[in-house]
Design an enzyme around this catalytic site. Structure first.
Site, short mmCIF file in Angstrom:
data_model
loop_
_atom_site.label_atom_id
_atom_site.label_comp_id
_atom_site.label_asym_id
_atom_site.label_seq_id
_atom_site.Cartn_x
_atom_site.Cartn_y
_atom_site.Cartn_z
N GLU A 92 8.28 13.41 33.32
CA GLU A 92 7.38 13.53 31.90
C GLU A 92 6.58 14.10 31.92
OE1 GLU A 92 7.47 10.49 29.88
OE2 GLU A 92 8.87 9.83 30.78
N ALA A 135 1.14 -1.14 -0.06
CA ALA A 135 -0.09 0.18 0.36
C ALA A 135 0.82 1.40 -0.38
CB ALA A 135 -0.79 -0.01 1.47
N ASP A 162 16.62 11.92 25.66
CA ASP A 162 15.91 13.65 25.49
C ASP A 162 17.23 14.36 25.39
OD1 ASP A 162 13.51 12.58 25.83
OD2 ASP A 162 13.62 13.48 28.03
N THR A 187 10.09 0.52 5.16
CA THR A 187 9.43 1.17 4.56
C THR A 187 8.95 0.32 3.68
OG1 THR A 187 11.11 2.48 3.48
CG2 THR A 187 9.52 3.47 4.88
N GLY A 188 9.28 -1.08 3.29
CA GLY A 188 8.46 -2.02 1.70
C GLY A 188 10.01 -2.30 0.87
N LYS A 189 11.23 -2.17 1.06
CA LYS A 189 12.30 -2.15 -0.54
C LYS A 189 12.23 -3.48 -0.23
CE LYS A 189 15.30 0.46 2.36
NZ LYS A 189 14.77 0.64 4.04
N THR A 190 12.57 -4.34 0.39
CA THR A 190 12.00 -5.88 0.58
C THR A 190 11.30 -6.11 -0.14
OG1 THR A 190 13.66 -5.56 1.68
CG2 THR A 190 13.11 -7.84 1.11
N LEU A 191 10.08 -5.95 0.46
CA LEU A 191 9.21 -5.99 -0.36
C LEU A 191 8.54 -5.77 -2.43
CD1 LEU A 191 6.23 -7.49 0.62
CD2 LEU A 191 5.27 -5.35 1.51
P1 ATP Z 1 14.86 -2.37 6.00
O1 ATP Z 1 15.48 -1.09 5.27
O2 ATP Z 1 14.51 -3.32 7.64
O3 ATP Z 1 15.88 -3.71 5.30
P2 ATP Z 1 12.41 -2.42 4.50
O4 ATP Z 1 12.14 -1.36 3.87
O5 ATP Z 1 13.66 -3.58 3.26
O6 ATP Z 1 13.31 -2.43 5.90
P3 ATP Z 1 10.44 -4.58 4.34
O7 ATP Z 1 11.99 -5.71 4.29
O8 ATP Z 1 9.83 -4.53 2.90
O9 ATP Z 1 11.42 -2.84 4.30
O10 ATP Z 1 9.36 -4.22 5.18
C1 ATP Z 1 9.01 -5.38 6.05
C2 ATP Z 1 7.56 -5.34 6.40
O11 ATP Z 1 6.63 -4.43 6.69
C3 ATP Z 1 7.17 -6.40 4.73
O12 ATP Z 1 7.23 -7.27 4.65
C4 ATP Z 1 5.28 -6.17 5.13
O13 ATP Z 1 5.09 -6.81 4.98
C5 ATP Z 1 5.35 -5.13 5.91
N1 ATP Z 1 5.81 -3.12 5.14
C6 ATP Z 1 6.37 -2.80 4.93
N2 ATP Z 1 5.93 -1.39 3.97
C7 ATP Z 1 4.61 -1.80 3.23
C8 ATP Z 1 3.70 -1.17 2.43
N3 ATP Z 1 4.01 0.02 1.85
N4 ATP Z 1 2.83 -1.83 2.50
C9 ATP Z 1 2.67 -3.04 2.95
N5 ATP Z 1 3.18 -3.75 4.19
C10 ATP Z 1 3.95 -2.95 4.33
#
Ligand code: ATP
Length: 539
Positions: free
Chosen positions: A327, A69, A402, A110-114
């Site tokens: 706090e 997403a 902090d 943030t989803g780079k590997t995904l």
């Molecule tokens: P890193 O830099 O730590 O390797 P990354 O950017 O490669 O992290 P991912 O490993 O792709 O991050 O994300 C971890 C998990 O978070 C994914 O397997 C997925 O389940 C979820 N995720 C991250 N971003 C999204 C997204 N945009 N939509 C849906 N799921 C997400």
């Protein structure tokens, strides 16, 4: 006579040999060495070229772009690679030279590997995966050998995708001294990239949280031609990510309603955090033997992700008061600053030995911040330390994190954002060998400006605390009494927040308040109903 002597000599020799072998065996046993390990160790140095750790390869990946997403721009760029991998002929016929790959940059989770995997899933090609740290070994030449093997294997199975995670482990700017295992691994990577053409039908993606520290040679045309930036999701994107990870979960309300409510509470969270929250909420609900996951379970899960797991650490009344004052100091200062993040919850239930108190603040979703907002962030974070000094006359180790954050923001204001008076519009940078590209005098100036900013904010912070000392005291007392305070309880002590610049943030807080009020009414109604059932009307 002679043969008798020779025989006894031989027997003596055999005896000594047996004793030596027995001693060696005893020694190996005593030191934990076994024959298998010994032979492995001995072979290792000869075999390191052949016996290298293998890359991972996944085939028939089912992940597609529908599983991601947000990330609309990265998706658009990745779609071009998918089209190339699916229809290479189309591009070859036209004589088009395609990019060999892309660097994917952005914060963790943030989803780079995904995205790279989805690219393999969409194109139905094998996905060769290796992490930058897997290349690096103490033996010289192993990294380079691993790079060679990885590219060789991908070529054999083309069309294919190679994905190198944490490329910074090998791709950092090379040292000016030259040599070194990392440098030779990086050199091999560059050689491999130069050595193949788009006719090989292999696309390489490499990911890093720090694209800025990568060697410039990697980014040259003909290597990683493109850079695709991933960022933390905004409110709408978080809502969509929640919808994805709520799939398959049994919840007490519709998924879209839950996603809408949770999204504003998760400002600054990554996709991986959101996935984690959904899973944690399911665990919390299951542990309580609930039939469905309720909103409160998600809130607890957020608390756990932000603050960590609650721990059973016994605190003395003095320690509790100290934590509460710390706090409350931050809370009160933030309350009266226009650009400070919005306070949502406070707690003095310990999460770890170093994290004894915890408050949840929601930062603004704005991508661009003005200097006043950065300064307000420093000012309120100093509130804990200043309040300790004000109430106890001495300071403690409680404000360590902090203070670290304050320094980081102030240092960025001076060195990266060019906002300091004497270094106005100047961004201090590093040369290609990672060394400071500015003089010692400028360095000292930057240190002085950083210190000046913190001192100025300290004065502002102390002034607010002096004016609102009673409120800090009251809020700390309430926190000690209740251990956890929600936004309604905080407001009861502090009154309405006088000015808040971010309307969206104000709306988020209002929504949370409404949600809490509704829940209280529902709980009351439920309790009243149960009472009616238990106590039948005597008439
Ligand atoms: P890193 O830099 O730590 O390797 P990354 O950017 O490669 O992290 P991912 O490993 O792709 O991050 O994300 C971890 C998990 O978070 C994914 O397997 C997925 O389940 C979820 N995720 C991250 N971003 C999204 C997204 N945009 N939509 C849906 N799921 C997400």
């Amino acid at each position: 006579m002679r043969s008798h002597k020779e025989l006894s000599h031989k027997l003596f020799g055999v005896g000594v040999g047996v004793i030596q072998v027995l001693f060696i065996l005893w020694f190996m046993r005593a030191t934990g060495v076994n024959l298998k390990n010994l032979s492995k160790t001995m072979n290792r140095s000869d075999n390191f070229g052949k016996n290298i750790k293998k890359y991972n390869v996944e085939k028939g990946i089912k992940i597609t772009f529908d599983n991601i997403a947000g990330c609309e721009n990265p998706k658009l760029e990745m779609k071009e690679f998918v089209d190339f991998l699916k229809n290479p002929e189309k591009y070859h016929k036209a004589g088009a030279k395609l990019p060999k790959g892309a660097l994917l940059g952005g914060p963790p989770g943030t989803g780079k590997t995904l995205m790279a995997k989805a690219c393999a899933g969409e194109s139905n090609v094998p996905f060769f995966y290796m992490s930058g740290s897997d290349f690096v070994e103490k033996y010289v030449g192993v990294g380079a050998s691993r790079v060679r093997k990885l590219f060789e294997a991908a070529r054999k199975e083309a069309p294919a995708i190679i994905f190198i995670d944490e490329i910074d482990a090998v791709g950092r700017q090379r040292s000016s001294m030259g040599g070194g295992e990392k440098d030779s691994t990086l050199n091999q990577l560059l050689v491999e990239m130069d050595g193949f053409s788009s006719k090989d039908n292999v696309v390489i993606f490499a990911a890093s949280n720090r694209l800025d520290i990568l060697d410039k040679a990697l980014k040259r045309p003909g290597r990683f031609d493109r850079m695709i930036e991933f960022s933390l999701p905004n409110r709408e994107e978080r809502e969509a990510i929640y919808q994805i990870h709520l799939k398959g979960l049994v919840t007490s309300q519709a998924h879209d309603i839950i996603a809408k409510k949770l999204s504003p509470l998760s400002t600054g969270f990554s996709g991986a955090d959101i996935k984690n929250i959904c899973n944690e909420a399911a665990i919390i609900a299951a542990r309580a033997s609930k039939l469905s996951i309720e909103m409160i379970d998600f809130e607890r899960a957020i608390e756990r992700v932000v603050g960590g797991l609650e721990k059973k650490i016994t605190l003395t009344p003095e320690e509790k008061r100290l934590i509460a004052i710390n706090e409350a100091g931050k809370a009160v200062v933030s309350w009266f600053l226009e650009y400070a993040p919005s306070l949502l919850k406070m707690s003095i239930i310990p999460r770890s030995k170093t994290n004894l108190g915890f408050s949840q603040y929601i930062p603004s979703d704005d991508k661009i911040q003005i200097e006043a907002a950065l300064r307000d962030n420093i000012c309120y974070k100093l509130g804990g330390r200043c309040a300790e000094e004000m109430f106890f006359g001495e300071v403690t180790t409680g404000a360590q994190k902090d203070l670290e954050k304050c320094y980081e923001i102030a240092h960025n204001i001076v060195t990266k954002l060019g906002m300091a008076k004497s270094l106005y519009n100047v961004r201090l940078h590093y040369n290609e060998f990672g060394q400071k590209a500015y003089s010692d005098k400028t360095n000292q100036q930057a240190d002085e400006e950083t210190e000046k900013i913190i001192k100025e904010e300290l004065v502002r912070c102390k002034q607010i605390l002096k004016e609102k000392k009673d409120l800090v005291d009251k809020l700390a007392d309430r926190l000690i009494e209740k251990e956890t305070l929600d936004i309604i309880q905080i407001k009861e002590v502090l009154g309405p927040r006088p000015k808040i610049s971010d309307e969206a943030l104000q709306k988020t807080i209002d929504d949370v308040e409404d949600m809490l009020k509704k829940r209280e009414e529902e709980d009351k109604a439920k309790a009243a109903k149960t009472q009616q059932v238990i106590i039948p009307n005597p008439t």
